[in-house]
Design a protein around this motif. Structure first.
Motif, PDB file in Angstrom:
ATOM      1  N   VAL A 233       0.394 -18.776  -3.985  1.00  0.00           N
ATOM      2  CA  VAL A 233       1.293 -18.048  -3.090  1.00  0.00           C
ATOM      3  C   VAL A 233       1.135 -16.554  -3.357  1.00  0.00           C
ATOM      4  O   VAL A 233       1.250 -16.103  -4.507  1.00  0.00           O
ATOM      5  CB  VAL A 233       2.754 -18.477  -3.295  1.00  0.00           C
ATOM      6  N   TYR A 234       0.863 -15.794  -2.296  1.00  0.00           N
ATOM      7  CA  TYR A 234       0.674 -14.351  -2.403  1.00  0.00           C
ATOM      8  C   TYR A 234       1.759 -13.619  -1.616  1.00  0.00           C
ATOM      9  O   TYR A 234       2.214 -14.092  -0.562  1.00  0.00           O
ATOM     10  CB  TYR A 234      -0.691 -13.942  -1.834  1.00  0.00           C
ATOM     11  N   ASP A 235       2.154 -12.454  -2.143  1.00  0.00           N
ATOM     12  CA  ASP A 235       3.023 -11.560  -1.385  1.00  0.00           C
ATOM     13  C   ASP A 235       2.160 -10.752  -0.425  1.00  0.00           C
ATOM     14  O   ASP A 235       1.116 -10.210  -0.812  1.00  0.00           O
ATOM     15  CB  ASP A 235       3.775 -10.608  -2.322  1.00  0.00           C
ATOM     16  N   ALA A 236       2.573 -10.699   0.825  1.00  0.00           N
ATOM     17  CA  ALA A 236       1.822  -9.964   1.844  1.00  0.00           C
ATOM     18  C   ALA A 236       2.767  -9.041   2.605  1.00  0.00           C
ATOM     19  O   ALA A 236       3.985  -9.239   2.620  1.00  0.00           O
ATOM     20  CB  ALA A 236       1.141 -10.938   2.812  1.00  0.00           C
ATOM     21  N   ALA A 241       5.043  -4.417  11.507  1.00  0.00           N
ATOM     22  CA  ALA A 241       6.453  -4.103  11.239  1.00  0.00           C
ATOM     23  C   ALA A 241       6.707  -3.775   9.772  1.00  0.00           C
ATOM     24  O   ALA A 241       7.846  -3.463   9.404  1.00  0.00           O
ATOM     25  CB  ALA A 241       7.337  -5.269  11.666  1.00  0.00           C
ATOM     26  N   LEU A 242       5.669  -3.864   8.939  1.00  0.00           N
ATOM     27  CA  LEU A 242       5.789  -3.607   7.503  1.00  0.00           C
ATOM     28  C   LEU A 242       6.853  -4.482   6.862  1.00  0.00           C
ATOM     29  O   LEU A 242       7.579  -4.066   5.950  1.00  0.00           O
ATOM     30  CB  LEU A 242       6.095  -2.121   7.256  1.00  0.00           C
ATOM     31  N   GLN A 243       6.922  -5.731   7.324  1.00  0.00           N
ATOM     32  CA  GLN A 243       7.870  -6.678   6.756  1.00  0.00           C
ATOM     33  C   GLN A 243       7.176  -7.529   5.695  1.00  0.00           C
ATOM     34  O   GLN A 243       6.063  -8.003   5.909  1.00  0.00           O
ATOM     35  CB  GLN A 243       8.433  -7.590   7.852  1.00  0.00           C
ATOM     36  N   PRO A 244       7.803  -7.737   4.548  1.00  0.00           N
ATOM     37  CA  PRO A 244       7.204  -8.565   3.495  1.00  0.00           C
ATOM     38  C   PRO A 244       7.157 -10.031   3.905  1.00  0.00           C
ATOM     39  O   PRO A 244       8.102 -10.562   4.490  1.00  0.00           O
ATOM     40  CB  PRO A 244       8.141  -8.348   2.300  1.00  0.00           C
TER      41      PRO A 244
END
Length: 287
Positions: A233-236, A241-244
């Motif tokens: 699982v990666y944070d993107a 919209a520059l939403q995580p």
């Protein structure tokens, strides 16, 4: 107990030999009944023998034997003893079967009376035999060894490797045959590679699946508990919209991929999914 183990070992060896023999018999029949009558030099050492028989006063079976033995030396060095041991058997058996067919049908011409149909039948029939051999980590010898070497060291798909090496054989037909036969050889080689690559070798490829979904936890549980596969699982960060967001990446085989895609379509039809083919994976254990 020891006798049982020895019995099972010999039974496995005999079973393997029978399977390899059947595969080589299929390939030999494809070569003799369809490739040789067409005079097309398609993706095989037998194709090269079809050209060389015009210069060397030997039957195709003998020329195939000589060329296979030479390439076997390459197979032993590059692909290891296990691969070489099986391929020694099949490489010798192929010209033996060809020799038997030459004696049984000394004046054989063509079953279809059409070079085009002969090539189509050859491609379909030989693909069956080659798929059995490759799935057993064996080869019929010749260009199959070359393809294995290219796949191992240059990571070229086996079907494409067969096409590249086979194309050289196809072009050599220009030395002795007319333009129609040369073109037929080239087209036969090209489509033979496509059939092998797509319908045979592609079945063993794994797929790297990247998913962005609102149902991350349910998907993660399905991958790890139902498919019994690993995942990362990666944070993107979305560029628009520059939403995580979180991206789940997993590597699955063909059957697992079908189950995974079916689950995703039911779980979250709006999920964003990208898929990549994976030809090989390497794991370096910590020392």
């Amino acid at each position: 107990m020891e006798k049982t183990k020895i019995h099972l070992k010999w039974w496995e060896v005999m079973q393997e030999a029978v399977i390899l023999t059947v595969a080589v018999a299929i390939i030999s029949a494809a070569v003799f009944f369809f490739l040789v009558p067409s005079h097309a030099a398609v993706s095989s050492i037998s194709g090269a023998a079809i050209v060389l028989v015009n210069f060397i006063p030997l039957p195709i079976s003998s020329i195939t034997m000589i060329l296979n033995v030479a390439l076997l030396l390459v197979g032993f060095v590059t692909c290891g003893n296990a691969f070489g041991a099986k391929t020694v058997y099949t490489s010798v058996l192929l010209p033996v079967f060809l020799g038997i067919l030459e004696r049984i049908f000394p004046n054989y011409q063509s079953l279809t009376d059409s070079p085009e149909l002969d090539i189509i039948c050859y491609i379909l029939m030989v693909s069956v035999g080659l798929s059995i051999l490759f799935n057993r980590n064996a080869s019929s010898g010749g260009l199959d060894i070359v393809a294995k070497v290219l796949n191992k060291y240059l990571h070229i798909d086996l079907g494409k490797a067969m096409s590249v090496s086979g194309m050289c054989i196809a072009l050599s037909s220009a030395l002795v045959y007319d333009s129609k036969t040369v073109i037929l050889s080239i087209l036969g080689t090209y489509f033979n590679g496509i059939v092998l690559d797509h319908f045979i070798f592609d079945q063993s490829l794994k797929r790297r699946v990247c998913i962005i979904t609102q149902e991350e936890e349910k998907l993660r549980q399905f991958i790890t508990r139902e498919l019994h596969s690993g995942a990362t699982v990666y944070d993107a960060l979305g560029a628009y919209a520059l939403q995580p967001q979180r991206e789940i990446i997993t590597i699955v085989d063909k059957s697992e991929y079908q189950k995974l895609m079916q689950f995703i379509s039911q779980l979250d039809p709006k999920a964003f999914v990208t898929v990549y083919k994976v030809s090989s994976m390497h794991y370096q254990p910590k020392i």
